[in-house]
Design a protein around this motif. Sequence first.
Motif, short mmCIF file in Angstrom:
data_model
loop_
_atom_site.label_atom_id
_atom_site.label_comp_id
_atom_site.label_asym_id
_atom_site.label_seq_id
_atom_site.Cartn_x
_atom_site.Cartn_y
_atom_site.Cartn_z
N ASN A 1 -27.21 -52.66 -15.52
CA ASN A 1 -26.36 -53.59 -16.13
C ASN A 1 -26.48 -54.77 -15.68
O ASN A 1 -26.68 -55.25 -14.23
CB ASN A 1 -24.89 -53.16 -15.64
CG ASN A 1 -24.52 -52.05 -16.21
OD1 ASN A 1 -25.18 -51.05 -16.73
ND2 ASN A 1 -23.13 -51.91 -16.24
N LEU A 2 -26.10 -56.08 -16.39
CA LEU A 2 -26.17 -57.41 -15.78
C LEU A 2 -24.98 -57.75 -15.02
O LEU A 2 -23.82 -57.13 -15.45
CB LEU A 2 -26.23 -58.35 -17.09
CG LEU A 2 -27.57 -58.19 -17.76
CD1 LEU A 2 -27.35 -59.07 -19.02
CD2 LEU A 2 -28.78 -58.93 -17.01
N TYR B 1 -21.42 -59.06 -14.10
CA TYR B 1 -20.32 -59.67 -15.02
C TYR B 1 -19.36 -60.02 -14.07
O TYR B 1 -18.68 -59.26 -13.25
CB TYR B 1 -20.41 -58.42 -16.05
CG TYR B 1 -18.78 -58.70 -16.73
CD1 TYR B 1 -18.85 -59.56 -17.92
CD2 TYR B 1 -17.56 -58.19 -16.37
CE1 TYR B 1 -17.67 -59.71 -18.63
CE2 TYR B 1 -16.48 -58.43 -16.95
CZ TYR B 1 -16.61 -59.11 -18.07
OH TYR B 1 -15.03 -59.49 -18.83
N VAL C 1 -21.57 -63.44 -17.99
CA VAL C 1 -22.55 -62.37 -17.83
C VAL C 1 -23.94 -63.01 -17.65
O VAL C 1 -24.32 -64.00 -17.98
CB VAL C 1 -22.49 -61.40 -19.03
CG1 VAL C 1 -22.98 -62.28 -20.30
CG2 VAL C 1 -23.59 -60.15 -18.95
N LYS D 1 -25.65 -60.88 -23.87
CA LYS D 1 -26.32 -59.66 -23.19
C LYS D 1 -27.43 -59.72 -23.88
O LYS D 1 -28.66 -59.44 -23.30
CB LYS D 1 -25.39 -58.57 -22.98
CG LYS D 1 -24.41 -58.33 -21.88
CD LYS D 1 -23.78 -57.15 -22.01
CE LYS D 1 -22.62 -57.10 -21.07
NZ LYS D 1 -21.98 -55.80 -20.93
N THR E 1 -31.32 -60.13 -22.19
CA THR E 1 -32.16 -58.96 -22.19
C THR E 1 -33.33 -59.10 -23.05
O THR E 1 -34.53 -58.53 -22.64
CB THR E 1 -31.51 -57.56 -22.25
OG1 THR E 1 -31.02 -57.63 -23.70
CG2 THR E 1 -30.46 -57.39 -21.33
#
Length: 410
Positions: A320-321, A323, A336, A385, A389
């Motif tokens: 997960n990024l 946040y 994010v 996101k 990514t």
Amino acid sequence: MSPNRTFVIVGGGLAGAKTAEALREKDFDGSIVLLSEEDHLPYERPPLSKEHVAGKKALADFTVHHGDWYRDHHVDLRLGTTATALDRDAHEVRLPDGSTLGYDKLALATGSRSRRPPIPGSDAAGVHYLRTIEESDGLIGALAAGSRLVVIGAGWIGLEVAAQARERGVVVTVVEAAPLPLLGSLGPEMGTVFAELHREHGVDLHFEATVEEITTDAGRATGVRLAIGDVLPADAVLVAVGAQPNVELAEQAGLAVDGGVLVDAALTTSDPDIVAVGDIAAQQHPVLGTRIRVEHWANALNQPAVAAATMLGKPAEYANLPYFFTDQYDLGMEYVGYAPTGGYDSLVVRGDVTRREFVAFWLGRDNRVLAGMNVNVWDVTDAVKQLITAGEPVDPARLADPSTPLDQIL
């Protein structure tokens, strides 16, 4: 999985409670012992400086699970108890009464505590910190209309409390050592946005200021003296200069620690039978390609599923990024990605900064998107996101053009 196995979780915050939940959801049928230093059921901390201070939420509203859940899921929750030492060779944790508790797998979710700089007068009555429900309640009691609050530190907690205090009619002054608020998180361009927001709401901001002492009278705080000699009068002082990860137990046990407990993508520490989650976890991030430790709610909420899988011997990684979010006055924001000050090349804004309705993008080399922040613009986080990514260069002009849908930028 043998039902005779015991998994111990040290830390009774959101990360600890969610680790216990994830273990049961993944069908672990052994014993789970959850040690919580506080006497309250595990609860979430963001409301302490947001909805709770605003009077919109009581503790029960942000308690992770109520008492029946732990009983029904056979989680041995021990409130007011934490590990005082860890013996990795014996697979035991020592408890405050001197007894020991054996484990097969261990999760460290010890969280963080408020930094307490050595400011003279910082232990006086009327000086507040914000990490626990008791501290939040104490702060609320000090925010009477017309009273004067000095906030030391213009980070997220300091600014959120400043906003809530202004809503209550409190006279607020914020003192910050840096040239702008949130400089390390957002950089100068967006730091300016938050400085202007608070000025518009009547907050007196003092930047590049050094606090010399908290002045007192009869043991109670009366103000904050700056190094330049100015004294800022106060009925209450909030010290909000960041958090310090609780890594002492890990250090005592000889785990690898460097600013946090070092973990891999699966959240495994230097001991294969121990994982670390939440504020203390300094993770080698599989997407960002760097080691990062994030003190935000999202990690405490989402990392436990990966930690539980790892404890059960199942392949998993936390990708997960980072946040986080904030609400200050009429400004709502989500961020994010990862673009610390000095770690990005340019900033692109789509929308209207003056109206505070925009999305900001931090770009790295070759115009790759590193992070994005939506301010009073909603339902774009997933698209941001995807841009991060993808790791592909973008056209800054198209990125800044609101007529070009975000999902058509690449």
